[in-house]
Design a protein around this motif. Structure first.
Motif, PDB file in Angstrom:
ATOM      1  N   ARG B 271      36.457  57.407 128.910  1.00 42.22           N
ATOM      2  CA  ARG B 271      37.133  58.576 129.478  1.00 42.22           C
ATOM      3  C   ARG B 271      37.390  58.445 130.977  1.00 42.22           C
ATOM      4  NH1 ARG B 271      32.423  63.354 129.941  1.00 42.22           N
ATOM      5  NH2 ARG B 271      31.202  62.132 131.372  1.00 42.22           N
ATOM      6  N   ASN B 272      37.544  57.227 131.509  1.00 41.94           N
ATOM      7  CA  ASN B 272      37.792  57.112 132.949  1.00 41.94           C
ATOM      8  C   ASN B 272      39.001  57.953 133.356  1.00 41.94           C
ATOM      9  OD1 ASN B 272      40.217  55.032 133.241  1.00 41.94           O
ATOM     10  ND2 ASN B 272      38.832  54.202 131.690  1.00 41.94           N
ATOM     11  N   GLY B 273      38.885  58.605 134.505  1.00 39.06           N
ATOM     12  CA  GLY B 273      39.854  59.621 134.919  1.00 39.06           C
ATOM     13  C   GLY B 273      39.318  61.025 134.650  1.00 39.06           C
ATOM     14  N   TRP B 274      38.206  61.088 133.944  1.00 38.99           N
ATOM     15  CA  TRP B 274      37.615  62.358 133.527  1.00 38.99           C
ATOM     16  C   TRP B 274      37.353  63.322 134.684  1.00 38.99           C
ATOM     17  CZ3 TRP B 274      36.947  65.934 130.224  1.00 38.99           C
ATOM     18  CH2 TRP B 274      35.830  66.770 130.219  1.00 38.99           C
ATOM     19  N   GLY B 275      36.863  62.784 135.799  1.00 41.97           N
ATOM     20  CA  GLY B 275      36.536  63.648 136.934  1.00 41.97           C
ATOM     21  C   GLY B 275      37.717  64.494 137.380  1.00 41.97           C
ATOM     22  N   MET B 276      38.912  63.932 137.286  1.00 38.55           N
ATOM     23  CA  MET B 276      40.119  64.664 137.673  1.00 38.55           C
ATOM     24  C   MET B 276      40.318  65.899 136.790  1.00 38.55           C
ATOM     25  SD  MET B 276      43.967  63.241 138.194  1.00 38.55           S
ATOM     26  CE  MET B 276      44.188  62.447 136.629  1.00 38.55           C
ATOM     27  N   LEU B 277      39.914  65.792 135.547  1.00 40.38           N
ATOM     28  CA  LEU B 277      40.141  66.858 134.572  1.00 40.38           C
ATOM     29  C   LEU B 277      39.005  67.870 134.531  1.00 40.38           C
ATOM     30  CD1 LEU B 277      41.279  64.587 131.598  1.00 40.38           C
ATOM     31  CD2 LEU B 277      42.662  65.487 133.483  1.00 40.38           C
ATOM     32  N   ARG B 279      36.056  67.967 137.247  1.00 41.26           N
ATOM     33  CA  ARG B 279      35.073  68.114 138.332  1.00 41.26           C
ATOM     34  C   ARG B 279      35.054  69.510 138.943  1.00 41.26           C
ATOM     35  NH1 ARG B 279      33.361  63.857 143.027  1.00 41.26           N
ATOM     36  NH2 ARG B 279      31.958  65.275 144.134  1.00 41.26           N
ATOM     37  N   HIS B 280      36.213  70.158 138.986  1.00 39.86           N
ATOM     38  CA  HIS B 280      36.224  71.512 139.531  1.00 39.86           C
ATOM     39  C   HIS B 280      35.782  72.499 138.447  1.00 39.86           C
ATOM     40  CE1 HIS B 280      37.513  75.267 141.302  1.00 39.86           C
ATOM     41  NE2 HIS B 280      37.589  74.626 142.460  1.00 39.86           N
ATOM     42  N   PRO B 281      34.834  73.384 138.785  1.00 42.40           N
ATOM     43  CA  PRO B 281      34.292  74.278 137.743  1.00 42.40           C
ATOM     44  C   PRO B 281      35.300  75.293 137.196  1.00 42.40           C
ATOM     45  CG  PRO B 281      33.351  74.788 139.903  1.00 42.40           C
ATOM     46  CD  PRO B 281      34.141  73.527 140.074  1.00 42.40           C
ATOM     47  N   ILE B 285      39.470  71.019 131.954  1.00 40.24           N
ATOM     48  CA  ILE B 285      39.004  71.116 130.573  1.00 40.24           C
ATOM     49  C   ILE B 285      37.532  70.751 130.507  1.00 40.24           C
ATOM     50  CG2 ILE B 285      39.879  68.751 130.133  1.00 40.24           C
ATOM     51  CD1 ILE B 285      40.447  69.632 127.230  1.00 40.24           C
ATOM     52  N   PHE B 311      27.073  59.199 139.031  1.00 43.17           N
ATOM     53  CA  PHE B 311      28.221  60.039 139.356  1.00 43.17           C
ATOM     54  C   PHE B 311      27.784  61.461 139.723  1.00 43.17           C
ATOM     55  CE2 PHE B 311      30.562  57.024 136.406  1.00 43.17           C
ATOM     56  CZ  PHE B 311      31.071  56.270 137.457  1.00 43.17           C
ATOM     57  N   CYS B 312      28.785  62.342 139.807  1.00 41.37           N
ATOM     58  CA  CYS B 312      28.507  63.700 140.275  1.00 41.37           C
ATOM     59  C   CYS B 312      28.035  64.636 139.171  1.00 41.37           C
ATOM     60  CB  CYS B 312      29.778  64.278 140.900  1.00 41.37           C
ATOM     61  SG  CYS B 312      31.141  64.385 139.707  1.00 41.37           S
ATOM     62  N   GLU B 313      28.031  64.165 137.934  1.00 43.98           N
ATOM     63  CA  GLU B 313      27.743  65.083 136.824  1.00 43.98           C
ATOM     64  C   GLU B 313      26.256  65.410 136.733  1.00 43.98           C
ATOM     65  OE1 GLU B 313      29.369  63.840 133.077  1.00 43.98           O
ATOM     66  OE2 GLU B 313      28.740  65.681 132.070  1.00 43.98           O
TER      67      GLU B 313
END
Lengths: 432, 432
Positions: B271-277, B279-281, B285, B311-313
């Motif tokens: 799922r690379n690119g996931w943070g873009m989708l 990271r913001h609460p 998605i 990572f930030c998760e």
């Protein structure tokens, strides 16, 4: 060896050079500890390189959660990173994973946005780009280079049968539009099967073309699974159509590229889902970078919203997007910007004043179908508004010249956005 | 008539019912003005419906720019919307455009996140889902149901030649891993052509299988344009491989679905690119909704990060994702969560304590290759850590039992994230 470049806007609690190093490392040879195979020679040849760092303002608070905490402020900077082309070759999905990929999850950043991309000269040979672009689209739709293409969207978006759609198309082609598109919500549903819809709509379009010599371009929404998209494509070609629409983000790069490679239809790129990728100022991708990826894939049209649109995008951002489309890429790859969202003609003078181009497709859905005197007057309002705009007239002056535009203005000027709240509250909340 | 459902977290300056109406309108029959064809009968049959509204807390400031301004606060709510299936049919890209599409751009919202999706029973008949899933993957990789699959990632991510890769694979299969994957940055570049790499790597894997009876699963990254992905797929099948990896966001839904439909290989979804989708609460998605779309497409594995990742998760979010994968969908569609990112074995006891499952693929790249006593001990550390975890031991207790894990802990426990700053500063900045 050729390299490709990506420009980022970053925000970090770390020293910006340290943060940029971690970005470059994550997206090339590094991982969280050094491993035996990561030799100096390998790094020399394959590591991403920091090309430039430009410090910007600082922020007291992090723009995104999940980053390392800082007692100090969060530094913003513009960073340019480059990679050797031999890391990926001519592979668009692999390039996307390289320039975006895990980056957005790095806790070294409290903000990261991909702002621009630059590809080496050999991409010109390996990617055909838009098969029709601006000039080809004008030829297909029979529109001279002195004005924008005027188009509309079938509304309601969903619910019409093929026959009802064809009836509406008949009204619209007779009203004089150059272009008609399916809504992105309308694809191949049980209540309007794609094949049936194309057959009855193209019957109307072909009849009109036989009578007038002008074949209105219809962007049928072929967005679907791969094999069905190819079938839909063939259906459009078989019925004499000239265009197909794809929802770029929903279909994805591999599917869109495969469709573009066919080269028989102009490809209308709809960017629905865009807000998810761009609405936050320190997350995602900027339109300038985004549209370059799709030009490489070979789409011919791309949506950019419009001045005074019904969405959250500022006029300034819309103008930036239109300018990005006008900029030649690798010396070519021309793409037609699609101006839409709450348009009804009144925005034409301001759009022209700010962009000085007529190389665009100007779309109005409700703005044409909802015109108080019917669609024919709706189209006329758009046409006359653009004539006035190109002549340098203001909206007030244009209204004097065009009764169709005046009537449109009376109805639509209070609808500059779809909100139920009153006009004085319509200003967007302050963007950072 | 069957319906499908989407749950959103919204934030709005408007009355929440008014905001929810505009959401439902935009994504079905409405536009910014009413148009002639939008009859009551049409609305009755095709309009999206608000199923429920649950008011949450309020916020003084908007989470995203571009929304209508408010003198009052921004209200948060959970909203469930449903659509008749006949609006779209069994068309995943059209469903994505319907449940996401333009929504993120609406200025009625200062925050909007798609939290969950629910599909009607007939989807079970129309979508096969994962061809292998958890059980099939265990069979292919010869791993009994009493423990996780232990895997690793070829590192450095880029730069190794096919021969160097094969040499490393030899070390890794002899060290006892169940699974090996290409990094997402490694696809089909000039310095490691896909065909060559698969040939030499599968030679090692097949030899090892002939000697030991165990065929290590290798996820070759086939991410590319459509035709090349299909060629790559055939290459893997032809060499006796059992798995292919795709970068979900970079390839896109149509391409991934087409690959899954082949059904001969387990499909490893990166799922690379996931943070873009995500990271913001209040944008994008949530994983619970995201993984359902990919299970319908038919991938067999999906990345979820890991406890104490680089990572930030947050751990809480990782556990939620793992739980989402365990939940049967439409009574089945089993998918194997891939736990990775800065893992080295030390996280196993906590991962098991929080999820109580061994149905996962536990990946360590640097954690195996960077083990102070070499990859064999690296794999041993992971295996023994998981044995201890399942036996209910704490990390401290596990270290007493396993010298490999103790040595790993000495090296890696200070590396719980890839940051150059000191450990005391590693706590993530407060998330909203």
């Amino acid at each position: 060896m050729e390299r490709f470049f990506a420009t980022y806007l970053i925000e970090t609690p770390l020293d910006i050079a340290v943060a940029a190093e971690s970005l470059a490392g994550e997206q090339s040879s590094g991982t969280f500890v050094s491993v035996p195979g990561e030799t100096e020679a390998l790094k020399q040849r394959f590591a991403a390189r920091i090309e430039s760092l430009r410090e910007l303002e600082q922020s007291d608070t992090p723009s995104l959660p999940g980053c390392l905490s800082s007692e100090n402020s969060y530094k913003r900077a513009e960073v340019v990173i480059s990679w050797p082309l031999e890391n990926v070759g001519y592979n668009l999905p692999a390039i996307i994973s390289t320039v975006q990929g895990n980056l957005y999850e790095l806790r070294q950043f409290s903000g990261l946005k991909l702002m621009d991309l630059e590809f080496p000269a050999s991409f010109r040979e390996h990617f055909r780009g838009p098969a029709f672009g601006i000039e080809g689209t004008r030829q297909l739709a029979d529109v001279l280079p002195d004005r924008p293409l005027i188009g509309t969207i079938i509304k309601p978006s969903v619910g019409l049968s093929p026959e009802e759609t064809a009836k509406l198309v008949e009204t619209l082609v007779e009203a004089g539009v150059d272009f008609i598109k399916d809504d992105e919500l309308m694809a191949d549903p049980p209540h309007s099967p794609f094949k049936e819809r194309v057959a009855v709509v193209m019957c109307v379009v072909n009849d009109h073309a036989a009578r007038t010599g002008k074949k209105v371009m219809v962007a049928f929404n072929i967005s679907d699974e791969m094999d069905r998209m190819l079938e839909h494509y063939d259906t459009v070609v078989g019925q004499g159509g000239t265009c197909a629409m794809v929802s770029l983000n929903s279909v994805g790069m591999a599917g869109v590229k495969k469709i573009c490679d066919r080269g028989q239809l102009a490809i209308h790129g709809h960017r629905n889902g865009w807000g998810m990728l761009n609405r936050h100022p320190f997350l995602g991708i900027e339109f300038k970078a985004y549209q370059k990826l799709w030009r490489l894939a070979g789409i011919d049209h791309i949506h950019v919203n419009g001045i005074q649109n019904k969405f959250c995008e500022s006029d300034e951002s819309v103008v930036r997007s239109m300018n990005a489309c006008q900029e030649p890429m690798l010396g070519g790859f021309p793409i037609l910007p699609v101006v839409s969202s709450g348009q009804w003609g009144g925005q034409a003078p301001e759009t022209y004043r700010q962009t000085k181009t007529v190389d665009l497709l100007y779309l109005a859905g409700g703005g044409i179908l909802g015109h108080p005197d019917g669609p024919r007057e709706g189209v006329k309002a758009l046409q006359e508004s653009w004539e006035a705009a190109v002549a340098g007239l203001s909206l007030q002056e244009a209204i004097q010249e065009s009764s169709a535009l005046r009537r449109a203005t009376e109805k639509f000027s209070k609808h500059n956005c779809s909100s139920p709240v009153q006009t004085p509250a319509l200003h967007a909340a302050s963007s950072p």
